[in-house]
Scaffold this motif. Structure first.
Motif, PDB file in Angstrom:
ATOM      1  N   MET A   1      -4.158  63.729 -49.046  1.00 34.84           N
ATOM      2  CA  MET A   1      -2.741  63.905 -48.773  1.00 34.84           C
ATOM      3  C   MET A   1      -2.142  62.569 -48.333  1.00 34.84           C
ATOM      4  O   MET A   1      -2.722  61.855 -47.539  1.00 34.84           O
ATOM      5  N   SER A   2      -0.979  62.278 -48.846  1.00 37.26           N
ATOM      6  CA  SER A   2      -0.306  61.021 -48.522  1.00 37.26           C
ATOM      7  C   SER A   2       0.165  61.014 -47.075  1.00 37.26           C
ATOM      8  O   SER A   2       0.531  62.028 -46.520  1.00 37.26           O
ATOM      9  N   ALA A   3       0.167  59.831 -46.474  1.00 35.61           N
ATOM     10  CA  ALA A   3       0.638  59.674 -45.099  1.00 35.61           C
ATOM     11  C   ALA A   3       2.159  59.563 -45.056  1.00 35.61           C
ATOM     12  O   ALA A   3       2.733  59.419 -43.995  1.00 35.61           O
ATOM     13  N   PHE A   4       2.800  59.601 -46.203  1.00 40.57           N
ATOM     14  CA  PHE A   4       4.254  59.472 -46.264  1.00 40.57           C
ATOM     15  C   PHE A   4       4.861  60.719 -46.857  1.00 40.57           C
ATOM     16  O   PHE A   4       4.221  61.377 -47.655  1.00 40.57           O
ATOM     17  N   PRO A   5       6.072  61.031 -46.519  1.00 39.92           N
ATOM     18  CA  PRO A   5       6.916  60.401 -45.522  1.00 39.92           C
ATOM     19  C   PRO A   5       6.382  60.613 -44.102  1.00 39.92           C
ATOM     20  O   PRO A   5       5.646  61.558 -43.844  1.00 39.92           O
ATOM     21  N   ARG A   6       6.789  59.718 -43.213  1.00 41.84           N
ATOM     22  CA  ARG A   6       6.293  59.720 -41.837  1.00 41.84           C
ATOM     23  C   ARG A   6       7.474  59.741 -40.864  1.00 41.84           C
ATOM     24  O   ARG A   6       8.407  58.965 -41.007  1.00 41.84           O
ATOM     25  N   LEU A   7       7.387  60.624 -39.874  1.00 45.43           N
ATOM     26  CA  LEU A   7       8.400  60.683 -38.829  1.00 45.43           C
ATOM     27  C   LEU A   7       8.106  59.582 -37.816  1.00 45.43           C
ATOM     28  O   LEU A   7       6.970  59.455 -37.353  1.00 45.43           O
ATOM     29  N   GLN A   8       9.116  58.780 -37.507  1.00 42.99           N
ATOM     30  CA  GLN A   8       8.945  57.681 -36.554  1.00 42.99           C
ATOM     31  C   GLN A   8      10.074  57.718 -35.524  1.00 42.99           C
ATOM     32  O   GLN A   8      11.209  58.063 -35.846  1.00 42.99           O
ATOM     33  N   ARG A   9       9.732  57.355 -34.301  1.00 47.35           N
ATOM     34  CA  ARG A   9      10.753  57.216 -33.262  1.00 47.35           C
ATOM     35  C   ARG A   9      11.645  56.034 -33.656  1.00 47.35           C
ATOM     36  O   ARG A   9      11.154  55.007 -34.126  1.00 47.35           O
ATOM     37  N   LEU A  10      12.943  56.189 -33.482  1.00 52.95           N
ATOM     38  CA  LEU A  10      13.889  55.150 -33.888  1.00 52.95           C
ATOM     39  C   LEU A  10      13.611  53.841 -33.157  1.00 52.95           C
ATOM     40  O   LEU A  10      13.414  53.822 -31.947  1.00 52.95           O
ATOM     41  N   ARG A  11      13.594  52.761 -33.937  1.00 54.99           N
ATOM     42  CA  ARG A  11      13.371  51.407 -33.415  1.00 54.99           C
ATOM     43  C   ARG A  11      14.473  50.484 -33.945  1.00 54.99           C
ATOM     44  O   ARG A  11      15.172  50.807 -34.892  1.00 54.99           O
ATOM     45  N   ASP A  12      14.548  49.305 -33.349  1.00 54.10           N
ATOM     46  CA  ASP A  12      15.528  48.309 -33.770  1.00 54.10           C
ATOM     47  C   ASP A  12      15.353  47.937 -35.237  1.00 54.10           C
ATOM     48  O   ASP A  12      16.335  47.799 -35.971  1.00 54.10           O
ATOM     49  N   ASP A  13      14.108  47.795 -35.687  1.00 53.04           N
ATOM     50  CA  ASP A  13      13.874  47.347 -37.063  1.00 53.04           C
ATOM     51  C   ASP A  13      14.171  48.422 -38.115  1.00 53.04           C
ATOM     52  O   ASP A  13      14.125  48.140 -39.308  1.00 53.04           O
ATOM     53  N   HIS A  14      14.521  49.631 -37.699  1.00 50.69           N
ATOM     54  CA  HIS A  14      14.949  50.657 -38.650  1.00 50.69           C
ATOM     55  C   HIS A  14      16.398  50.454 -39.088  1.00 50.69           C
ATOM     56  O   HIS A  14      16.847  51.091 -40.047  1.00 50.69           O
ATOM     57  N   ALA A  15      17.144  49.600 -38.392  1.00 47.98           N
ATOM     58  CA  ALA A  15      18.587  49.480 -38.627  1.00 47.98           C
ATOM     59  C   ALA A  15      18.965  49.246 -40.089  1.00 47.98           C
ATOM     60  O   ALA A  15      19.831  49.965 -40.609  1.00 47.98           O
TER      61      ALA A  15
END
Length: 168
Positions: A1-15
């Motif tokens: 099973m693919s590891a994506f999509p992945r839920l991530q806590r919002l970070r600055d580099d997501h902008a």
């Protein structure tokens, strides 16, 4: 099973990816929720920094669903954290809708809410005409808790208890 999509806590580099997500889906979102307005996009950087500060203060918990290429496929937010509760809000990219990703991500956010953030209940609202959102909430263990007006339109309020006895 693919590891994506992945839920991530919002970070600055997501902008950059988050801004692209909001721009690409603006018309799609505006069909079911009020448009954010042009100023949102002009001041996106300031808004992103403010959200991160509010998250660091424990007022909200923001998450993005990130695809294999780093693109944002959805947002899943827990806002107005107080007294063991928060309100869940989410939006999925048009191209990612209808694939079960929102249901899976909402389930994951519910687990994080209980295990990581110490919350005991969540609430959510959606309009009556948003069948997809209602279905996601119901599949994730939320139950209708009354009618409400959402931006001038008829809607429903949902609730979900978290913890050992809850669904999911």
């Amino acid at each position: 099973m693919s590891a994506f999509p992945r839920l991530q806590r919002l970070r600055d580099d997501h902008a950059p990816a988050l801004l692209a997500f909001e721009r690409e889906n603006r018309a799609y979102f505006a069909a079911s929720v009020p448009d954010r307005g042009d100023l949102y996009f002009v001041r996106f950087g300031e808004r992103h920094a403010a959200l991160l500060a509010e998250q660091a203060a424990g007022l909200h918990h923001f998450h993005v669903l990130v695809g294999e290429g780093g693109e944002v496929l959805g947002r899943f937010n827990l806002v107005d954290v107080a007294d063991g509760s928060a309100e869940l809000g989410y939006r999925m990219a048009e191209r990612a809708a209808g694939r079960g990703l929102a249901t899976a991500a909402v389930g994951e956010v519910c687990a994080l809410a209980a295990a990581e953030y110490g919350l005991t209940s969540l609430r959510a609202v959606t309009t009556l005409d948003n069948a997809g959102s209602r279905a996601v909430l119901e599949r994730a263990g939320f139950t209708p808790a009354g009618e409400i007006e959402v931006d001038g339109r008829p809607g429903l309020r949902f609730v979900r208890a978290l913890g050992a006895a809850s669904h999911g």
